[in-house]
Design a protein around this motif. Structure first.
Motif, mmCIF file in Angstrom:
data_model
loop_
_atom_site.group_PDB
_atom_site.id
_atom_site.type_symbol
_atom_site.label_atom_id
_atom_site.label_comp_id
_atom_site.label_asym_id
_atom_site.label_seq_id
_atom_site.Cartn_x
_atom_site.Cartn_y
_atom_site.Cartn_z
ATOM 1 N N TYR A 298 0.845 -1.192 0.000
ATOM 2 C CA TYR A 298 0.000 0.000 0.000
ATOM 3 C C TYR A 298 0.886 1.249 0.000
ATOM 4 O O TYR A 298 1.806 1.366 0.815
ATOM 5 C CB TYR A 298 -0.939 0.018 1.215
ATOM 6 N N PRO A 299 0.649 2.191 -0.931
ATOM 7 C CA PRO A 299 1.546 3.353 -1.058
ATOM 8 C C PRO A 299 1.535 4.246 0.184
ATOM 9 O O PRO A 299 0.477 4.545 0.722
ATOM 10 C CB PRO A 299 0.985 4.101 -2.277
ATOM 11 N N ARG A 300 2.733 4.624 0.636
ATOM 12 C CA ARG A 300 2.858 5.482 1.825
ATOM 13 C C ARG A 300 3.872 6.590 1.539
ATOM 14 O O ARG A 300 5.000 6.315 1.156
ATOM 15 C CB ARG A 300 3.348 4.680 3.036
ATOM 16 N N ASP A 301 3.450 7.825 1.747
ATOM 17 C CA ASP A 301 4.354 8.972 1.656
ATOM 18 C C ASP A 301 3.731 10.094 2.474
ATOM 19 O O ASP A 301 3.125 11.026 1.942
ATOM 20 C CB ASP A 301 4.560 9.389 0.199
ATOM 21 N N THR A 302 3.887 9.983 3.786
ATOM 22 C CA THR A 302 3.201 10.902 4.699
ATOM 23 C C THR A 302 3.635 12.348 4.494
ATOM 24 O O THR A 302 2.803 13.262 4.526
ATOM 25 C CB THR A 302 3.445 10.474 6.167
ATOM 26 N N ASP A 303 4.919 12.574 4.264
ATOM 27 C CA ASP A 303 5.395 13.953 4.056
ATOM 28 C C ASP A 303 4.714 14.584 2.838
ATOM 29 O O ASP A 303 4.294 15.748 2.878
ATOM 30 C CB ASP A 303 6.918 13.979 3.870
ATOM 31 N N HIS A 304 4.607 13.807 1.773
ATOM 32 C CA HIS A 304 3.944 14.301 0.567
ATOM 33 C C HIS A 304 2.462 14.579 0.836
ATOM 34 O O HIS A 304 1.910 15.598 0.393
ATOM 35 C CB HIS A 304 4.098 13.289 -0.566
ATOM 36 N N ASP A 305 1.823 13.673 1.594
ATOM 37 C CA ASP A 305 0.408 13.847 1.936
ATOM 38 C C ASP A 305 0.189 15.127 2.746
ATOM 39 O O ASP A 305 -0.772 15.874 2.507
ATOM 40 C CB ASP A 305 -0.102 12.641 2.731
ATOM 41 N N ILE A 306 1.071 15.379 3.705
ATOM 42 C CA ILE A 306 0.950 16.592 4.530
ATOM 43 C C ILE A 306 1.092 17.841 3.657
ATOM 44 O O ILE A 306 0.344 18.815 3.818
ATOM 45 C CB ILE A 306 1.998 16.576 5.663
ATOM 46 N N THR A 307 2.026 17.789 2.707
ATOM 47 C CA THR A 307 2.206 18.917 1.784
ATOM 48 C C THR A 307 0.938 19.165 0.973
ATOM 49 O O THR A 307 0.508 20.309 0.795
ATOM 50 C CB THR A 307 3.396 18.645 0.834
ATOM 51 N N ILE A 308 0.311 18.090 0.477
ATOM 52 C CA ILE A 308 -0.938 18.215 -0.285
ATOM 53 C C ILE A 308 -2.022 18.872 0.559
ATOM 54 O O ILE A 308 -2.729 19.785 0.103
ATOM 55 C CB ILE A 308 -1.408 16.830 -0.790
ATOM 56 N N LEU A 309 -2.147 18.436 1.812
ATOM 57 C CA LEU A 309 -3.178 18.995 2.693
ATOM 58 C C LEU A 309 -2.912 20.470 2.987
ATOM 59 O O LEU A 309 -3.824 21.306 2.944
ATOM 60 C CB LEU A 309 -3.253 18.197 4.001
ATOM 61 N N LYS A 310 -1.650 20.793 3.287
ATOM 62 C CA LYS A 310 -1.301 22.190 3.575
ATOM 63 C C LYS A 310 -1.571 23.082 2.371
ATOM 64 O O LYS A 310 -2.160 24.157 2.487
ATOM 65 C CB LYS A 310 0.177 22.292 3.969
ATOM 66 N N THR A 311 -1.158 22.616 1.191
ATOM 67 C CA THR A 311 -1.299 23.403 -0.029
ATOM 68 C C THR A 311 -2.768 23.630 -0.383
ATOM 69 O O THR A 311 -3.137 24.682 -0.909
ATOM 70 C CB THR A 311 -0.582 22.703 -1.205
ATOM 71 N N SER A 312 -3.609 22.654 -0.062
ATOM 72 C CA SER A 312 -5.033 22.762 -0.411
ATOM 73 C C SER A 312 -5.727 23.891 0.354
ATOM 74 O O SER A 312 -6.695 24.477 -0.135
ATOM 75 C CB SER A 312 -5.757 21.439 -0.118
ATOM 76 N N GLY A 313 -5.249 24.166 1.558
ATOM 77 C CA GLY A 313 -5.889 25.181 2.382
ATOM 78 C C GLY A 313 -7.263 24.780 2.910
ATOM 79 O O GLY A 313 -7.998 25.603 3.439
ATOM 80 N N LEU A 314 -7.590 23.496 2.769
ATOM 81 C CA LEU A 314 -8.928 23.026 3.150
ATOM 82 C C LEU A 314 -8.976 22.416 4.549
ATOM 83 O O LEU A 314 -10.052 22.254 5.122
ATOM 84 C CB LEU A 314 -9.403 21.965 2.149
ATOM 85 N N VAL A 315 -7.799 22.076 5.089
ATOM 86 C CA VAL A 315 -7.739 21.274 6.321
ATOM 87 C C VAL A 315 -7.046 22.060 7.428
ATOM 88 O O VAL A 315 -6.012 22.686 7.214
ATOM 89 C CB VAL A 315 -6.996 19.939 6.040
#
Length: 282
Positions: free
Chosen positions: A71-88
């Motif tokens: 199962y793909p895991r890249d928590t740092d990348h996921d956090i960047t996506i969330l921060k960049t979205s401005g939704l969370v």
């Protein structure tokens, strides 16, 4: 965006927000985030004061140890996506001991038979694992509203049933399937497909669209034959199952009644990657 790395940090954060009377929207994930996940947070943003994500690859809902490992895991990348979205506003990253303090095993749930249909037939215990992790996350995050994608429609129905039976004060809301331009339902598993295979897999959505048309004047038995013929002619992909079910009970049917809502469900293996999709039938 707050990054909450354990249960204690989360609890302190939630307590402060509840004291301020904040309305909390929550969508748990297993990471490998994409625009489908962001569509959940976009919906949550409109309906809540605060939006929380979680990332946790839940070991008890995998029947296959190899699938869990891949199962793909890249928590740092996921956090960047969330921060960049401005939704969370905050993301919770629990450790296994935060969810399973004693032993990593599932509780048993009765979902009034929803767990025995479709995915439940080939993945015994899977929905016990789903119920266990989601119930624990709900008890920790204490959301007012929780959001899940309709791509995993059976999972959505089961979580609604768990909340109803446990009498949790949470509204569970389904969010429409987010699709790529070619119609392929976005999924974390898509990362394991080549661009060519992603393009080939458009046939899944194209087939469901045809099924929706056929459903108006073709018998379900003949619709199934048509779908089987489509995939018999495909290379590099294998139809695992296709069925039409009552949306409320998820029971497969070959007959339809005018008043009942129906949905088509399909699972296709493309180069060893298992893709699921579904569509409400008009």
């Amino acid at each position: 965006m707050e990054v909450l790395k354990n249960k204690k940090t989360l609890q302190d954060f939630i307590e402060r927000q509840k004291e301020m009377g904040k309305r909390i929207g929550f969508a748990p994930t297993m990471g490998a985030l994409h625009n489908g996940h962001l569509s959940l947070y976009e919906t949550a943003r409109k309906e809540n004061d605060l939006v929380i994500s979680s990332i946790f690859v839940n070991p008890t809902q995998f029947n296959n140890a190899e699938d869990l490992e891949k199962y793909p895991r890249d928590t740092d990348h996921d956090i960047t996506i969330l921060k960049t979205s401005g939704l969370v506003d905050a993301v919770y990253l629990p450790q296994v001991e935060d969810i399973y303090p004693e032993k990593t095993e599932s509780q048993s749930y009765d979902y009034d038979g929803l767990e025995n249909e479709m995915e439940g037939k080939s993945r015994p215990g899977h929905f016990d694992g789903v119920g266990t992790v989601v119930e624990e996350l709900f008890r920790q995050v204490k959301p007012d509203n929780a959001y899940f994608g309709e791509k995993d429609y059976q999972q959505l129905a089961i979580i609604k049933k768990m909340v109803e039976k446990k009498q949790l004060p949470i509204k569970v809301k389904g969010v429409s399937i987010y699709r790529a331009e070619n119609g392929l339902a976005l999924s974390s598993r898509n990362q394991r497909l080549s661009e060519t295979r992603k393009e080939d897999a458009r046939i899944i959505f194209e087939t469901l669209t045809k099924v929706n048309e056929w459903f108006k004047n073709t018998s379900i038995v003949n619709i199934k034959k048509n779908v089987n013929e489509i995939f018999d002619n495909q290379t590099n992909m294998e139809l695992e199952y296709f069925l039409i079910a009552d949306e409320n009970t998820l029971k497969e049917t070959d007959q339809r009644e005018e008043k009942n809502p129906y949905r088509a469900f399909i699972v296709v293996n493309v180069d060893g990657v298992r893709l699921i999709d579904n569509m409400h039938l008009n």
